[in-house]
Design a protein around this motif. Structure first.
Motif, PDB file in Angstrom:
ATOM      1  N   LEU A  57      -3.841 -10.460 -10.234  1.00  0.00           N
ATOM      2  CA  LEU A  57      -4.311  -9.091 -10.452  1.00  0.00           C
ATOM      3  C   LEU A  57      -5.835  -9.042 -10.485  1.00  0.00           C
ATOM      4  CD1 LEU A  57      -1.759  -7.796 -13.101  1.00  0.00           C
ATOM      5  CD2 LEU A  57      -1.957  -7.084 -10.717  1.00  0.00           C
ATOM      6  N   ALA A  58      -6.439 -10.058 -11.071  1.00  0.00           N
ATOM      7  CA  ALA A  58      -7.900 -10.096 -11.106  1.00  0.00           C
ATOM      8  C   ALA A  58      -8.469 -10.200  -9.698  1.00  0.00           C
ATOM      9  CB  ALA A  58      -8.379 -11.274 -11.964  1.00  0.00           C
ATOM     10  N   LEU A  59      -7.801 -10.986  -8.843  1.00  0.00           N
ATOM     11  CA  LEU A  59      -8.245 -11.088  -7.453  1.00  0.00           C
ATOM     12  C   LEU A  59      -8.153  -9.754  -6.737  1.00  0.00           C
ATOM     13  CD1 LEU A  59      -6.661 -14.481  -6.307  1.00  0.00           C
ATOM     14  CD2 LEU A  59      -9.067 -14.015  -6.814  1.00  0.00           C
ATOM     15  N   LEU A  60      -7.013  -9.057  -6.959  1.00  0.00           N
ATOM     16  CA  LEU A  60      -6.841  -7.762  -6.310  1.00  0.00           C
ATOM     17  C   LEU A  60      -7.848  -6.752  -6.819  1.00  0.00           C
ATOM     18  CD1 LEU A  60      -2.951  -7.464  -6.269  1.00  0.00           C
ATOM     19  CD2 LEU A  60      -4.445  -7.792  -4.314  1.00  0.00           C
ATOM     20  N   THR A  61      -8.010  -6.698  -8.137  1.00  0.00           N
ATOM     21  CA  THR A  61      -8.931  -5.731  -8.722  1.00  0.00           C
ATOM     22  C   THR A  61     -10.352  -5.991  -8.260  1.00  0.00           C
ATOM     23  OG1 THR A  61      -7.501  -5.544 -10.654  1.00  0.00           O
ATOM     24  CG2 THR A  61      -9.750  -4.729 -10.888  1.00  0.00           C
ATOM     25  N   GLY A  62     -10.693  -7.261  -8.139  1.00  0.00           N
ATOM     26  CA  GLY A  62     -12.036  -7.603  -7.682  1.00  0.00           C
ATOM     27  C   GLY A  62     -12.159  -7.667  -6.178  1.00  0.00           C
ATOM     28  N   LEU A  63     -11.037  -7.321  -5.460  1.00  0.00           N
ATOM     29  CA  LEU A  63     -11.017  -7.362  -4.001  1.00  0.00           C
ATOM     30  C   LEU A  63     -11.403  -8.742  -3.481  1.00  0.00           C
ATOM     31  CD1 LEU A  63     -12.504  -3.869  -3.125  1.00  0.00           C
ATOM     32  CD2 LEU A  63     -10.118  -4.568  -3.146  1.00  0.00           C
ATOM     33  N   SER A  64     -10.961  -9.774  -4.195  1.00  0.00           N
ATOM     34  CA  SER A  64     -11.180 -11.146  -3.752  1.00  0.00           C
ATOM     35  C   SER A  64      -9.896 -11.740  -3.174  1.00  0.00           C
ATOM     36  CB  SER A  64     -11.661 -12.015  -4.922  1.00  0.00           C
ATOM     37  OG  SER A  64     -12.892 -11.539  -5.409  1.00  0.00           O
ATOM     38  N   GLY A  65      -8.950 -10.894  -2.855  1.00  0.00           N
ATOM     39  CA  GLY A  65      -7.676 -11.328  -2.309  1.00  0.00           C
ATOM     40  C   GLY A  65      -6.840 -10.114  -1.965  1.00  0.00           C
ATOM     41  N   GLY A  66      -5.557 -10.336  -1.710  1.00  0.00           N
ATOM     42  CA  GLY A  66      -4.676  -9.241  -1.381  1.00  0.00           C
ATOM     43  C   GLY A  66      -4.764  -8.862   0.082  1.00  0.00           C
ATOM     44  N   ALA A  67      -4.157  -7.727   0.411  1.00  0.00           N
ATOM     45  CA  ALA A  67      -4.069  -7.295   1.803  1.00  0.00           C
ATOM     46  C   ALA A  67      -4.296  -5.796   1.903  1.00  0.00           C
ATOM     47  CB  ALA A  67      -2.700  -7.660   2.380  1.00  0.00           C
ATOM     48  N   LEU A  68      -4.744  -5.372   3.074  1.00  0.00           N
ATOM     49  CA  LEU A  68      -4.905  -3.953   3.386  1.00  0.00           C
ATOM     50  C   LEU A  68      -4.266  -3.710   4.745  1.00  0.00           C
ATOM     51  CD1 LEU A  68      -6.059  -1.138   2.773  1.00  0.00           C
ATOM     52  CD2 LEU A  68      -8.191  -1.868   3.873  1.00  0.00           C
ATOM     53  N   ARG A  69      -3.213  -2.869   4.765  1.00  0.00           N
ATOM     54  CA  ARG A  69      -2.495  -2.558   6.000  1.00  0.00           C
ATOM     55  C   ARG A  69      -2.874  -1.140   6.426  1.00  0.00           C
ATOM     56  NH1 ARG A  69       3.284  -2.851   3.789  1.00  0.00           N
ATOM     57  NH2 ARG A  69       2.141  -1.670   2.197  1.00  0.00           N
ATOM     58  N   LEU A  70      -3.366  -1.010   7.636  1.00  0.00           N
ATOM     59  CA  LEU A  70      -3.885   0.263   8.124  1.00  0.00           C
ATOM     60  C   LEU A  70      -3.089   0.751   9.317  1.00  0.00           C
ATOM     61  CD1 LEU A  70      -7.641  -0.743   8.035  1.00  0.00           C
ATOM     62  CD2 LEU A  70      -6.557   0.873   6.484  1.00  0.00           C
ATOM     63  N   GLY A  71      -2.885   2.067   9.369  1.00  0.00           N
ATOM     64  CA  GLY A  71      -2.323   2.710  10.540  1.00  0.00           C
ATOM     65  C   GLY A  71      -3.386   3.590  11.174  1.00  0.00           C
ATOM     66  N   THR A  72      -3.341   3.747  12.481  1.00  0.00           N
ATOM     67  CA  THR A  72      -4.346   4.553  13.162  1.00  0.00           C
ATOM     68  C   THR A  72      -3.766   5.133  14.436  1.00  0.00           C
ATOM     69  OG1 THR A  72      -6.603   4.561  14.059  1.00  0.00           O
ATOM     70  CG2 THR A  72      -5.270   2.602  14.464  1.00  0.00           C
ATOM     71  N   PHE A  73      -4.361   6.219  14.914  1.00  0.00           N
ATOM     72  CA  PHE A  73      -4.021   6.751  16.228  1.00  0.00           C
ATOM     73  C   PHE A  73      -5.054   6.236  17.224  1.00  0.00           C
ATOM     74  CE2 PHE A  73      -6.607   9.812  13.982  1.00  0.00           C
ATOM     75  CZ  PHE A  73      -7.535  10.266  14.918  1.00  0.00           C
ATOM     76  N   PRO A  74      -4.775   6.319  18.531  1.00  0.00           N
ATOM     77  CA  PRO A  74      -5.608   5.602  19.510  1.00  0.00           C
ATOM     78  C   PRO A  74      -7.096   5.924  19.456  1.00  0.00           C
ATOM     79  CG  PRO A  74      -3.551   6.248  20.535  1.00  0.00           C
ATOM     80  CD  PRO A  74      -3.551   6.869  19.164  1.00  0.00           C
ATOM     81  N   THR A  75      -7.475   7.215  19.397  1.00  0.00           N
ATOM     82  CA  THR A  75      -8.908   7.535  19.423  1.00  0.00           C
ATOM     83  C   THR A  75      -9.634   6.909  18.242  1.00  0.00           C
ATOM     84  OG1 THR A  75      -8.335   9.664  20.416  1.00  0.00           O
ATOM     85  CG2 THR A  75     -10.586   9.393  19.626  1.00  0.00           C
ATOM     86  N   ALA A  76      -9.061   7.061  17.055  1.00  0.00           N
ATOM     87  CA  ALA A  76      -9.696   6.489  15.869  1.00  0.00           C
ATOM     88  C   ALA A  76      -9.683   4.969  15.931  1.00  0.00           C
ATOM     89  CB  ALA A  76      -8.987   6.975  14.608  1.00  0.00           C
ATOM     90  N   GLY A  77      -8.600   4.409  16.480  1.00  0.00           N
ATOM     91  CA  GLY A  77      -8.521   2.962  16.581  1.00  0.00           C
ATOM     92  C   GLY A  77      -9.589   2.372  17.468  1.00  0.00           C
ATOM     93  N   VAL A  78     -10.017   3.118  18.480  1.00  0.00           N
ATOM     94  CA  VAL A  78     -11.035   2.632  19.407  1.00  0.00           C
ATOM     95  C   VAL A  78     -12.441   2.943  18.919  1.00  0.00           C
ATOM     96  CG1 VAL A  78     -11.986   2.908  21.732  1.00  0.00           C
ATOM     97  CG2 VAL A  78      -9.515   2.747  21.409  1.00  0.00           C
ATOM     98  N   HIS A  79     -12.667   4.157  18.397  1.00  0.00           N
ATOM     99  CA  HIS A  79     -14.028   4.614  18.150  1.00  0.00           C
ATOM    100  C   HIS A  79     -14.457   4.610  16.683  1.00  0.00           C
ATOM    101  CE1 HIS A  79     -14.217   5.708  22.322  1.00  0.00           C
ATOM    102  NE2 HIS A  79     -13.177   6.497  22.208  1.00  0.00           N
TER     103      HIS A  79
END
Length: 307
Positions: free
Chosen positions: A83-105
């Protein structure tokens, strides 16, 4: 349920062989530690220690509980560390979704900045044509999703578990073949200036574009070519080849691979809002940090463009 602090006290006594020495190790007074141990014995419903003049030893029940307590305390310590790693953003994961224009630009520079700030967060990106990204967030498939809505147009329903935060609004603009008469002027073009123009239509049945296409048809644009899916790169290539004119988001027009002429349309009639969808019912430090980065980057871009 046993109190973890009392379990830790019992383990300390087992290791120190004395309530006094265990109290000193834990920062308690001996009477305070004795009270905690007495409460634990009441919770267990049996004696856990035999006290004698040289210290204390575990009963058989105490030995059973200490063996289990060590495992529980080890797991709690691992959980605190993770939890300390996640809270400090020293670990964990971030899963992102995007549409094509935003994904490119839009997404690549934002992800690059996030990676520099938080190099230990694992990143993944998946494609979702709006409004599918919102559903993916609600289903837990991704943590955040970039999505969009058009004006005019109807917004798709948003589940109560999902928040949608606008981060950038951009105008829709006219694109033409290079040197076209309509793109030679710098003033805004009224929509009725499209009357009689051969128009490349982008998916008039598509929910996001339906109202936009209807407004352009009402202004007199003459359908010349239909692109069944809103593939802006293809549309700009067709426009560049002189097969008609089209109306696309400004971001698409300014970054088209093929050469096109660009002209602003009358203000306030056609626009696209890009938003980030997120779950509202859980803490997600990495997702929150990325949303803040989007607000800063897109907000600065919007203010610089005057939108």
């Amino acid at each position: 349920m046993y109190d973890p602090n009392r379990l830790a006290a019992l383990v300390a006594v087992a290791e120190a062989g004395s309530i006094t020495r265990a109290a000193d190790r834990l920062g308690y007074t001996p009477p305070a530690l004795s009270q905690q141990l007495a409460k634990l014995e009441r919770e267990a419903g049996t004696a856990l220690l035999v006290r004698h003049h040289r210290g204390a030893r575990l009963t058989e029940a105490g030995e059973v509980l200490v063996a289990r307590a060590r495992r529980v305390l080890d797991e709690l310590e691992r959980a605190r560390h993770e939890l300390a790693l996640l809270t400090g953003l020293s670990g964990g994961a971030l899963r992102l979704g995007t549409f094509p224009t935003a994904g490119v630009h839009l997404l690549p520079p934002a992800l690059s900045a996030f990676r520099r700030a938080h190099p230990d967060v694992r990143l993944s990106v998946a494609d979702y044509d709006p409004p599918a990204g919102v559903a993916a967030v609600a289903a837990g498939e991704v943590d955040l999703a970039l999505t969009h809505t058009y004006h005019p147009g109807e917004s798709a329903p948003v589940p109560s578990s999902v928040g949608v935060e606008p981060v950038l609004e951009e105008e829709l603009v006219l694109v033409t073949a290079p040197g076209h008469a309509l793109s030679s002027a710098s003033s805004r073009l009224p929509l009725d200036g499209l009357a009689g123009q051969p128009f490349i239509s982008m998916a008039p049945h598509h929910q996001a574009r339906r109202a936009v296409e209807a407004l352009l048809a009402g202004a007199g644009a003459t359908p010349a070519l239909l692109v069944p899916t809103p593939g802006y790169a293809v549309v700009c290539a067709l426009v560049s080849a002189g097969l008609g004119v089209a109306v696309v988001p400004e971001m698409v027009a300014r970054t088209a691979v093929t050469p096109v002429g660009v002209r602003a349309l009358e203000a306030g009639r056609l626009s696209r809002t890009i938003s980030v969808a997120h779950r509202v019912d859980e803490a997600a430090p990495a997702a929150d940090a990325f949303r803040a980065l989007l607000r800063g980057a897109f907000g600065r871009a919007g203010r610089a463009a005057g939108t």
